[in-house]
Design a protein around this motif. Structure first.
Motif, short mmCIF file in Angstrom:
data_model
loop_
_atom_site.label_atom_id
_atom_site.label_comp_id
_atom_site.label_asym_id
_atom_site.label_seq_id
_atom_site.Cartn_x
_atom_site.Cartn_y
_atom_site.Cartn_z
N TYR A 8 0.88 -1.18 0.00
CA TYR A 8 0.00 0.00 0.00
C TYR A 8 0.91 1.21 0.00
N GLN A 11 4.29 1.03 1.70
CA GLN A 11 4.31 0.03 2.77
C GLN A 11 4.08 -1.38 2.25
N VAL A 13 2.94 -4.91 2.81
CA VAL A 13 2.07 -5.59 3.80
C VAL A 13 2.31 -7.09 3.77
N SER A 33 -2.22 -8.62 14.99
CA SER A 33 -3.05 -7.56 14.45
C SER A 33 -2.23 -6.68 13.50
N GLY A 34 -2.78 -6.39 12.35
CA GLY A 34 -2.12 -5.50 11.40
C GLY A 34 -1.14 -6.19 10.46
N CYS A 35 -1.04 -7.53 10.52
CA CYS A 35 -0.03 -8.20 9.69
C CYS A 35 -0.56 -8.52 8.28
N GLY A 36 -1.81 -8.21 8.00
CA GLY A 36 -2.26 -8.33 6.62
C GLY A 36 -3.26 -9.44 6.32
N LYS A 37 -3.90 -9.97 7.35
CA LYS A 37 -4.83 -11.08 7.14
C LYS A 37 -6.08 -10.62 6.37
N SER A 38 -6.63 -9.49 6.78
CA SER A 38 -7.82 -8.98 6.07
C SER A 38 -7.44 -8.58 4.64
N THR A 39 -6.24 -8.03 4.49
CA THR A 39 -5.75 -7.68 3.15
C THR A 39 -5.69 -8.93 2.27
N ARG A 42 -9.05 -9.82 1.11
CA ARG A 42 -9.53 -8.91 0.05
C ARG A 42 -8.88 -9.24 -1.29
N GLN A 75 -15.09 -8.48 8.73
CA GLN A 75 -14.79 -8.27 10.14
C GLN A 75 -15.88 -7.41 10.78
N GLU A 161 -12.79 -13.12 10.96
CA GLU A 161 -13.19 -13.18 12.37
C GLU A 161 -14.70 -13.23 12.53
N HIS A 194 -8.65 -14.86 15.65
CA HIS A 194 -7.63 -14.56 16.66
C HIS A 194 -7.55 -15.67 17.69
N1 ATP Z 1 -6.67 0.31 1.97
C1 ATP Z 1 -5.51 0.43 2.62
N2 ATP Z 1 -4.65 1.45 2.34
C2 ATP Z 1 -3.46 1.56 2.96
N3 ATP Z 1 -3.03 0.70 3.92
C3 ATP Z 1 -3.83 -0.30 4.26
C4 ATP Z 1 -5.11 -0.50 3.63
N4 ATP Z 1 -5.68 -1.61 4.17
C5 ATP Z 1 -4.81 -2.08 5.10
N5 ATP Z 1 -3.71 -1.30 5.14
C6 ATP Z 1 -2.54 -1.55 6.00
O1 ATP Z 1 -2.12 -2.87 5.79
C7 ATP Z 1 -1.72 -3.47 7.03
C8 ATP Z 1 -2.48 -4.76 7.22
O2 ATP Z 1 -3.86 -4.49 7.48
P1 ATP Z 1 -4.93 -5.65 7.66
O3 ATP Z 1 -6.24 -5.01 7.92
O4 ATP Z 1 -4.85 -6.57 6.49
O5 ATP Z 1 -4.40 -6.40 8.96
P2 ATP Z 1 -5.05 -7.60 9.79
O6 ATP Z 1 -4.04 -8.68 9.86
O7 ATP Z 1 -6.37 -7.96 9.23
O8 ATP Z 1 -5.23 -6.97 11.24
P3 ATP Z 1 -6.38 -7.24 12.36
O9 ATP Z 1 -6.03 -8.56 12.98
O10 ATP Z 1 -6.19 -6.12 13.33
O11 ATP Z 1 -7.70 -7.24 11.69
C9 ATP Z 1 -1.96 -2.42 8.11
O12 ATP Z 1 -0.72 -1.81 8.39
C10 ATP Z 1 -2.88 -1.44 7.47
O13 ATP Z 1 -2.65 -0.15 7.96
#
Ligand code: ATP
Ligand code: MG
Length: 259
Positions: A8, A11, A13, A33-39, A42, A75, A161, A194
Motif C-alpha cells: 500500500y 508500505q 504488507v 493484528s495488522g499483519c495483513g490477514k484482512s488484506t 480482500r 470483520q 473473524e 484470533h
Molecule cells: N486500503 C488500505 N490502504 C493503505 N493501507 C492499508 C489498507 N488496508 C490495510 N492497510 C494496512 O495494511 C496493514 C495490514 O492491514 P490488515 O487489515 O490486512 O491487517 P489484519 O491482519 O487484518 O489486522 P487485524 O487482525 O487487526 O484485523 C496495516 O498496516 C494497514 O494499515
C-alpha cells in the motif's frame, strides 16, 4: 500463488507468499493484528489487486472482481439496515433472478422465502425473521451476516473473524454449523481468527502470518509472510499431531493464543 506481494503506497504488507490450496480445504489464518490477514482475504475476494505475483483458482487467474463464487463475511457487519432479517437473507436469492426489480413474485418468492427462513433457523435466528438489524445484538447481526453469505452457496467462503462478537455457547453452535456446511456443500473456506484453538478445531489447515524481517528505521520496508503452513489430518485426528502443531505455532512470535 507464487511469491505474491502486496504493498500500500510504500508500505509492504505481504511478501513472498507461496501457497497452493486444494478445493475443499478449510484454511484457518492466524497472526498478529495488522499483519495483513484482512488484506489477504480482500486479495482472494478480488477487491484488491496484488502488487506482484498471481493468484490462481483451478489453474486460472482469479477474476479481478468479486463474483457470486466467492462469498464473504467481513470483520464488521455487512447487513442492510433498512431490510428485515428475512429480506436481508432473501436478497441474495432475489437479486440474481430479478435483476430489474430486486424482488421475486408468486411461487418463486415463496420458495426463496422458505429457503431463507430455513437458513435463519439453522443459525438460530428463526424467531427474529421480521426484526431489523439494529434491533439485534452484535452476535445476532454476525449470525445474520453468516446466513446471508451461506445463502449464496459460494464455492469459496471468506470469513474475517466471523465469530468475534459471539459468546462461547453460541460460538460453539456456530462452529458446529460451519463444520456441517463445509462438509455438506464441499466449500473451500478461508477463515481469519484470533482464537488459535478455534483455528485448529475447525480448519483442515492452519496458516500463520508473521512479519519475520523488521527494520526499525523503515517500518514499511518488509511485510508479513506465511511462516507456518500446517496441514491437519482430519480423518485421523490424532491429538498428539494437533498438540505438536500447536506447539510449533506458539513458538512463532506475535501470535495471540486464546484457549
Ligand atoms: N486500503 C488500505 N490502504 C493503505 N493501507 C492499508 C489498507 N488496508 C490495510 N492497510 C494496512 O495494511 C496493514 C495490514 O492491514 P490488515 O487489515 O490486512 O491487517 P489484519 O491482519 O487484518 O489486522 P487485524 O487482525 O487487526 O484485523 C496495516 O498496516 C494497514 O494499515
Ligand atoms: Mg483484519
Amino acid at each position: 500463488m507464487d511469491r505474491l506481494r502486496k504493498e500500500y503506497g510504500g508500505q509492504v504488507v505481504l511478501e513472498r507468499l507461496n501457497l497452493t490450496i486444494q478445493e475443499g480445504e478449510f484454511c484457518s489464518m492466524v497472526g498478529a493484528s495488522g499483519c495483513g490477514k484482512s488484506t489477504f482475504l480482500r486479495l482472494l475476494l478480488g477487491q484488491e489487486q496484488v502488487t506482484r505475483g498471481e493468484i490462481l483458482l483451478d489453474g486460472q487467474p482469479l477474476p479481478g472482481e468479486p463474483d457470486a463464487h466467492r462469498g464473504v463475511v467481513f470483520q464488521r457487519y455487512s447487513v442492510f439496515e433498512h431490510l428485515s432479517v428475512l429480506r436481508n437473507v432473501m436478497l441474495g436469492l432475489e437479486l440474481p433472478k430479478a435483476k430489474l426489480t430486486g424482488r421475486l413474485f408468486g411461487a418463486q418468492r415463496r420458495a426463496a422465502r422458505d429457503e431463507a427462513a430455513a437458513m435463519l433457523e439453522r443459525v438460530g435466528l428463526g424467531a427474529a425473521l421480521n426484526k431489523y438489524p439494529q434491533q439485534l445484538s452484535g452476535g445476532m447481526q454476525q449470525r445474520l451476516a453468516i446466513a446471508q453469505a451461506l445463502m449464496m452457496k459460494p464455492r469459496v467462503l471468506l470469513l474475517d473473524e466471523p465469530f468475534g462478537a459471539l459468546d462461547p455457547g453460541i460460538r460453539k453452535d456456530m462452529h458446529a454449523l460451519l463444520s456441517d456446511l463445509w462438509r455438506e456443500a464441499k466449500l473451500t473456506i478461508f477463515m481469519v481468527t484470533h482464537d488459535l484453538k478455534e483455528g485448529f478445531t475447525l480448519g483442515s489447515r492452519v496458516l500463520v502470518f508473521d512479519k519475520v524481517r523488521v527494520d526499525p528505521q523503515a517500518p514499511g520496508a518488509y511485510g508479513a509472510r506465511i511462516t507456518y503452513n500446517i496441514p491437519l489430518d482430519r480423518s485421523r485426528e490424532s491429538v498428539s499431531a494437533v498438540h505438536l502443531a500447536r506447539a510449533a505455532v506458539q513458538g512463532a512470535s506475535n501470535i495471540e493464543v486464546v484457549s
